[in-house]
Motif scaffolding. Sequence first.
Motif, PDB file in Angstrom:
ATOM      1  N   UNK A 172      -1.597 -11.777  -1.212  1.00 37.58           N
ATOM      2  CA  UNK A 172      -1.642 -10.732  -0.200  1.00 37.58           C
ATOM      3  C   UNK A 172      -2.378 -11.161   1.051  1.00 37.58           C
ATOM      4  N   UNK A 173      -3.502 -11.839   0.880  1.00 39.89           N
ATOM      5  CA  UNK A 173      -4.274 -12.318   2.033  1.00 39.89           C
ATOM      6  C   UNK A 173      -3.523 -13.395   2.798  1.00 39.89           C
ATOM      7  N   UNK A 174      -2.842 -14.260   2.070  1.00 39.21           N
ATOM      8  CA  UNK A 174      -2.049 -15.297   2.716  1.00 39.21           C
ATOM      9  C   UNK A 174      -0.944 -14.677   3.578  1.00 39.21           C
ATOM     10  N   UNK A 175      -0.248 -13.706   3.015  1.00 38.79           N
ATOM     11  CA  UNK A 175       0.806 -13.013   3.764  1.00 38.79           C
ATOM     12  C   UNK A 175       0.216 -12.270   4.965  1.00 38.79           C
ATOM     13  N   UNK A 176      -0.924 -11.644   4.779  1.00 35.89           N
ATOM     14  CA  UNK A 176      -1.608 -10.923   5.857  1.00 35.89           C
ATOM     15  C   UNK A 176      -1.973 -11.886   6.991  1.00 35.89           C
ATOM     16  N   UNK A 177      -2.564 -13.011   6.620  1.00 43.45           N
ATOM     17  CA  UNK A 177      -2.983 -13.995   7.628  1.00 43.45           C
ATOM     18  C   UNK A 177      -1.800 -14.607   8.365  1.00 43.45           C
ATOM     19  N   UNK A 178      -0.644 -14.629   7.706  1.00 43.52           N
ATOM     20  CA  UNK A 178       0.575 -15.131   8.341  1.00 43.52           C
ATOM     21  C   UNK A 178       1.362 -14.017   9.031  1.00 43.52           C
ATOM     22  N   UNK A 179       0.717 -12.856   9.171  1.00 42.45           N
ATOM     23  CA  UNK A 179       1.280 -11.696   9.864  1.00 42.45           C
ATOM     24  C   UNK A 179       2.550 -11.128   9.217  1.00 42.45           C
ATOM     25  N   UNK A 180       2.703 -11.361   7.916  1.00 46.93           N
ATOM     26  CA  UNK A 180       3.803 -10.771   7.155  1.00 46.93           C
ATOM     27  C   UNK A 180       3.244  -9.530   6.458  1.00 46.93           C
ATOM     28  N   UNK A 181       2.970  -8.508   7.277  1.00 52.32           N
ATOM     29  CA  UNK A 181       2.241  -7.338   6.819  1.00 52.32           C
ATOM     30  C   UNK A 181       3.012  -6.488   5.806  1.00 52.32           C
ATOM     31  N   UNK A 182       4.312  -6.414   5.962  1.00 49.33           N
ATOM     32  CA  UNK A 182       5.103  -5.585   5.043  1.00 49.33           C
ATOM     33  C   UNK A 182       4.982  -6.102   3.617  1.00 49.33           C
ATOM     34  N   UNK A 183       5.175  -7.402   3.434  1.00 48.74           N
ATOM     35  CA  UNK A 183       5.035  -7.988   2.087  1.00 48.74           C
ATOM     36  C   UNK A 183       3.586  -7.993   1.639  1.00 48.74           C
ATOM     37  N   UNK A 184       2.675  -8.238   2.563  1.00 50.20           N
ATOM     38  CA  UNK A 184       1.247  -8.267   2.224  1.00 50.20           C
ATOM     39  C   UNK A 184       0.817  -6.930   1.635  1.00 50.20           C
ATOM     40  N   UNK A 185       1.352  -5.836   2.193  1.00 49.74           N
ATOM     41  CA  UNK A 185       0.970  -4.499   1.724  1.00 49.74           C
ATOM     42  C   UNK A 185       1.254  -4.321   0.239  1.00 49.74           C
ATOM     43  N   UNK A 210      -8.083  -4.512   3.581  1.00 48.64           N
ATOM     44  CA  UNK A 210      -6.969  -5.083   4.343  1.00 48.64           C
ATOM     45  C   UNK A 210      -5.779  -4.131   4.353  1.00 48.64           C
ATOM     46  N   UNK A 211      -5.529  -3.482   3.227  1.00 48.67           N
ATOM     47  CA  UNK A 211      -4.429  -2.528   3.142  1.00 48.67           C
ATOM     48  C   UNK A 211      -4.688  -1.341   4.075  1.00 48.67           C
ATOM     49  N   UNK A 263      -3.755   1.686   9.066  1.00 50.63           N
ATOM     50  CA  UNK A 263      -4.464   2.234  10.233  1.00 50.63           C
ATOM     51  C   UNK A 263      -3.814   1.765  11.533  1.00 50.63           C
ATOM     52  N   UNK A 264      -3.394   0.516  11.544  1.00 53.68           N
ATOM     53  CA  UNK A 264      -2.824  -0.072  12.760  1.00 53.68           C
ATOM     54  C   UNK A 264      -1.300  -0.090  12.779  1.00 53.68           C
ATOM     55  N   UNK A 265      -0.666   0.356  11.719  1.00 52.92           N
ATOM     56  CA  UNK A 265       0.793   0.381  11.667  1.00 52.92           C
ATOM     57  C   UNK A 265       1.408  -1.001  11.733  1.00 52.92           C
ATOM     58  N   UNK A 266       0.797  -1.954  11.040  1.00 56.82           N
ATOM     59  CA  UNK A 266       1.293  -3.331  11.020  1.00 56.82           C
ATOM     60  C   UNK A 266       2.297  -3.503   9.886  1.00 56.82           C
ATOM     61  N   UNK A 267       3.563  -3.605  10.219  1.00 63.45           N
ATOM     62  CA  UNK A 267       4.596  -3.824   9.211  1.00 63.45           C
ATOM     63  C   UNK A 267       4.966  -2.593   8.406  1.00 63.45           C
ATOM     64  N   UNK A 268       4.250  -1.513   8.634  1.00 60.81           N
ATOM     65  CA  UNK A 268       4.513  -0.226   7.982  1.00 60.81           C
ATOM     66  C   UNK A 268       4.334   0.851   9.047  1.00 60.81           C
ATOM     67  N   UNK A 269       4.806   2.039   8.756  1.00 65.96           N
ATOM     68  CA  UNK A 269       4.554   3.146   9.680  1.00 65.96           C
ATOM     69  C   UNK A 269       3.067   3.460   9.665  1.00 65.96           C
ATOM     70  N   UNK A 270       2.502   3.658  10.840  1.00 64.14           N
ATOM     71  CA  UNK A 270       1.083   3.993  10.906  1.00 64.14           C
ATOM     72  C   UNK A 270       0.847   5.289  10.137  1.00 64.14           C
TER      73      UNK A 270
END
Length: 104
Positions: A28-41, A58-59, A64-71
């Motif tokens: 999850x952190x790897x995906x987050x750091x690579x800005x793949x927020x939808x999968x990271x979630x 991180x979730x 909160x910021x609507x990264x890869x998901x609806x805010x």
Amino acid sequence: MRRILSLLIFMVIFSFSGCQSAKTLEKGLSLYNNKNYTEAAVFLAEACDAGSVLGCKKLASIYKNGKGVSQNLNTAAKYLKIACKNGSTDSCKEYSKLVKLGYK
């Protein structure tokens, strides 16, 4: 003898699940750091459910910021509350801010 065997089986299962949750958090952190927020979630939610404060934080950030998901500030508050209950003081502060704004 049965008690010892049962205890050993429990220990093996518990160790394996801890290892799995660590791998889930790492993914999850790897995906987050690579800005793949939808999968990271997905992975961070699983890590949070397994008790990872960092996974919850991180979730919450993703929602909160609507990264890869609806805010969704209610969902962000939910995960900040979990992190807070598990000892993250900065999450408690963030959660408190969202509650004052009417999110929970």
